[in-house]
Scaffold this motif. Structure first.
Motif, PDB file in Angstrom:
ATOM      1  N   VAL A   1       0.855  -6.931  -6.060  1.00  0.00           N
ATOM      2  CA  VAL A   1      -0.048  -5.983  -6.576  1.00  0.00           C
ATOM      3  C   VAL A   1       0.165  -3.740  -5.890  1.00  0.00           C
ATOM      4  CG1 VAL A   1      -2.707  -4.999  -6.078  1.00  0.00           C
ATOM      5  CG2 VAL A   1      -1.997  -7.292  -7.104  1.00  0.00           C
ATOM      6  N   ILE A   2       0.473  -3.162  -5.919  1.00  0.00           N
ATOM      7  CA  ILE A   2       0.746  -2.514  -5.649  1.00  0.00           C
ATOM      8  C   ILE A   2      -0.813  -0.984  -5.429  1.00  0.00           C
ATOM      9  CG2 ILE A   2       1.934   0.319  -5.281  1.00  0.00           C
ATOM     10  CD1 ILE A   2       3.936  -0.955  -7.443  1.00  0.00           C
ATOM     11  N   HIS A   3      -1.178  -1.243  -4.282  1.00  0.00           N
ATOM     12  CA  HIS A   3      -1.899  -0.206  -4.167  1.00  0.00           C
ATOM     13  C   HIS A   3      -2.348   1.032  -3.677  1.00  0.00           C
ATOM     14  CE1 HIS A   3      -4.699  -4.591  -3.481  1.00  0.00           C
ATOM     15  NE2 HIS A   3      -3.322  -4.870  -3.128  1.00  0.00           N
ATOM     16  N   TYR A   4      -3.209   2.039  -3.992  1.00  0.00           N
ATOM     17  CA  TYR A   4      -3.194   3.470  -4.118  1.00  0.00           C
ATOM     18  C   TYR A   4      -4.635   3.763  -3.690  1.00  0.00           C
ATOM     19  CZ  TYR A   4       1.258   3.428  -6.461  1.00  0.00           C
ATOM     20  OH  TYR A   4       2.239   2.784  -7.385  1.00  0.00           O
ATOM     21  N   PRO A   5      -5.024   3.958  -2.112  1.00  0.00           N
ATOM     22  CA  PRO A   5      -6.010   3.657  -1.992  1.00  0.00           C
ATOM     23  C   PRO A   5      -6.498   5.533  -1.713  1.00  0.00           C
ATOM     24  CG  PRO A   5      -4.793   3.337   0.292  1.00  0.00           C
ATOM     25  CD  PRO A   5      -3.583   3.544  -1.300  1.00  0.00           C
ATOM     26  N   LEU A   6      -5.482   6.433  -2.281  1.00  0.00           N
ATOM     27  CA  LEU A   6      -5.725   8.119  -2.474  1.00  0.00           C
ATOM     28  C   LEU A   6      -7.241   8.181  -3.678  1.00  0.00           C
ATOM     29  CD1 LEU A   6      -2.694  10.162  -0.963  1.00  0.00           C
ATOM     30  CD2 LEU A   6      -5.270   9.241   0.337  1.00  0.00           C
ATOM     31  N   THR A   7      -6.481   6.946  -4.763  1.00  0.00           N
ATOM     32  CA  THR A   7      -6.610   7.308  -6.016  1.00  0.00           C
ATOM     33  C   THR A   7      -7.415   5.965  -6.797  1.00  0.00           C
ATOM     34  OG1 THR A   7      -4.916   6.568  -6.890  1.00  0.00           O
ATOM     35  CG2 THR A   7      -5.411   8.861  -7.063  1.00  0.00           C
ATOM     36  N   ARG A   8      -7.657   4.607  -5.404  1.00  0.00           N
ATOM     37  CA  ARG A   8      -8.609   4.071  -5.447  1.00  0.00           C
ATOM     38  C   ARG A   8      -7.727   3.307  -7.072  1.00  0.00           C
ATOM     39  NH1 ARG A   8     -14.618   4.923  -3.738  1.00  0.00           N
ATOM     40  NH2 ARG A   8     -14.053   5.894  -1.498  1.00  0.00           N
ATOM     41  N   ARG A   9      -6.448   3.157  -6.977  1.00  0.00           N
ATOM     42  CA  ARG A   9      -5.904   2.853  -8.197  1.00  0.00           C
ATOM     43  C   ARG A   9      -5.781   1.895  -7.740  1.00  0.00           C
ATOM     44  NH1 ARG A   9      -2.216   6.373 -10.635  1.00  0.00           N
ATOM     45  NH2 ARG A   9      -1.646   3.721 -11.965  1.00  0.00           N
ATOM     46  N   THR A  10      -5.158   0.072  -8.671  1.00  0.00           N
ATOM     47  CA  THR A  10      -3.753  -0.874  -8.205  1.00  0.00           C
ATOM     48  C   THR A  10      -2.714  -0.509 -10.190  1.00  0.00           C
ATOM     49  OG1 THR A  10      -5.433  -2.493  -9.289  1.00  0.00           O
ATOM     50  CG2 THR A  10      -5.438  -2.448  -6.576  1.00  0.00           C
TER      51      THR A  10
ATOM     52  N   THR B   1       0.669  -0.978   0.354  1.00  0.00           N
ATOM     53  CA  THR B   1       0.110  -0.043  -0.123  1.00  0.00           C
ATOM     54  C   THR B   1       1.054   1.330   0.072  1.00  0.00           C
ATOM     55  OG1 THR B   1      -1.969  -1.022   1.503  1.00  0.00           O
ATOM     56  CG2 THR B   1      -1.823   0.894   1.476  1.00  0.00           C
ATOM     57  N   LYS B   2       0.792   2.491  -0.923  1.00  0.00           N
ATOM     58  CA  LYS B   2       1.136   3.276  -0.783  1.00  0.00           C
ATOM     59  C   LYS B   2       0.183   4.485  -0.614  1.00  0.00           C
ATOM     60  CE  LYS B   2       5.337   1.582  -1.645  1.00  0.00           C
ATOM     61  NZ  LYS B   2       6.673   1.395  -0.582  1.00  0.00           N
ATOM     62  N   SER B   3       0.349   5.543  -0.617  1.00  0.00           N
ATOM     63  CA  SER B   3       0.103   6.925   0.219  1.00  0.00           C
ATOM     64  C   SER B   3       0.110   8.202  -1.238  1.00  0.00           C
ATOM     65  CB  SER B   3      -0.044   7.744   1.331  1.00  0.00           C
ATOM     66  OG  SER B   3       1.482   7.981   1.450  1.00  0.00           O
ATOM     67  N   SER B   4       1.363   7.870  -1.657  1.00  0.00           N
ATOM     68  CA  SER B   4       1.372   8.830  -3.232  1.00  0.00           C
ATOM     69  C   SER B   4       0.565   8.958  -3.639  1.00  0.00           C
ATOM     70  CB  SER B   4       2.960   8.545  -3.403  1.00  0.00           C
ATOM     71  OG  SER B   4       2.626   7.023  -4.302  1.00  0.00           O
ATOM     72  N   ARG B   5       0.073   9.478  -5.041  1.00  0.00           N
ATOM     73  CA  ARG B   5      -1.366   9.476  -5.404  1.00  0.00           C
ATOM     74  C   ARG B   5      -0.654   8.902  -6.730  1.00  0.00           C
ATOM     75  NH1 ARG B   5      -5.634  11.740  -4.954  1.00  0.00           N
ATOM     76  NH2 ARG B   5      -5.425  13.760  -2.701  1.00  0.00           N
ATOM     77  N   ALA B   6       0.771   8.951  -7.001  1.00  0.00           N
ATOM     78  CA  ALA B   6       1.349   8.639  -8.268  1.00  0.00           C
ATOM     79  C   ALA B   6       2.135   7.708  -8.200  1.00  0.00           C
ATOM     80  CB  ALA B   6       2.198   9.545  -9.332  1.00  0.00           C
ATOM     81  N   HIS B   7       2.363   6.573  -9.064  1.00  0.00           N
ATOM     82  CA  HIS B   7       3.098   4.981  -9.041  1.00  0.00           C
ATOM     83  C   HIS B   7       4.386   5.388  -9.827  1.00  0.00           C
ATOM     84  CE1 HIS B   7       4.331   1.924 -12.042  1.00  0.00           C
ATOM     85  NE2 HIS B   7       4.654   1.649 -10.755  1.00  0.00           N
TER      86      HIS B   7
END
Length: 173
Positions: free
Chosen positions: A114-123, A82-88
């Motif tokens: 799988v990398i999860h970006y919860p702030l943008t709801r992307r993986t 899980t990453k807190s950033s908005r960008a990959h």
């Protein structure tokens, strides 16, 4: 908290995800980190990242490998981060590949990550194959070389340092 090794190149605990992430973000950051310079504790961005980690995917459990802590692994050996950033970032991919390598060395038949970006709801899916394994091993070699260096790597262009907790160290006049 484990002690900082007196000879960072001979750290018997191995490389963790933070080492790989720092290498890919900025080799100088890794070099300084391994020598005990740790300004992250006072960083608002680090605190924000920890808050995101603590409040998302709360039903999962960290996997502590000693040298590294994986956010979680699902059935079928898929590594999740899980990453807190908005960008990959390529640093995120490198970190997940490193975790896959560490698990594989322990006899786990890893399928990928799988990398999860919860702030943008992307993986973002991170494949695990021969090429990814080679990249992970090359990254380890590169990290050990940076750690073993007697002088710090050159600093990045200042624009690349925005938001880095090491900014003051590298750019003090």
């Amino acid at each position: 908290m484990r002690p900082i090794p007196s000879d960072p190149a001979q750290d018997e605990h191995g490389l963790g995800g933070v080492h790989i992430k720092y290498l890919r973000h900025c080799p100088r950051q890794l070099w300084l980190y391994m020598r005990g310079y740790r300004p992250e504790a006072g960083s608002d961005l680090v605190a924000f990242g920890e808050a995101v980690d603590d409040t998302t995917f709360t039903r999962r459990r960290d996997i502590d490998l000693g040298e590294a802590r994986i956010d979680w692994v699902t059935t079928g050996a898929v590594v999740h981060e899980t990453k807190s950033s908005r960008a990959h970032s390529p640093a995120h991919d490198a970190q997940v590949r490193h975790y896959c390598l560490l698990l594989e060395r322990r006899g786990v038949n890893v399928r990928g990550g799988v990398i999860h970006y919860p702030l943008t709801r992307r993986t973002v899916d991170v494949p695990w194959n021969d090429d990814a394994r080679d990249q992970a091993e090359d990254t380890e070699t590169e990290a050990r070389a940076v750690i073993a260096a007697t002088t710090p790597p050159e600093r990045l262009d200042r624009a690349a340092c925005r938001g880095c907790s090491y900014l003051d160290y590298c750019w003090v006049t």
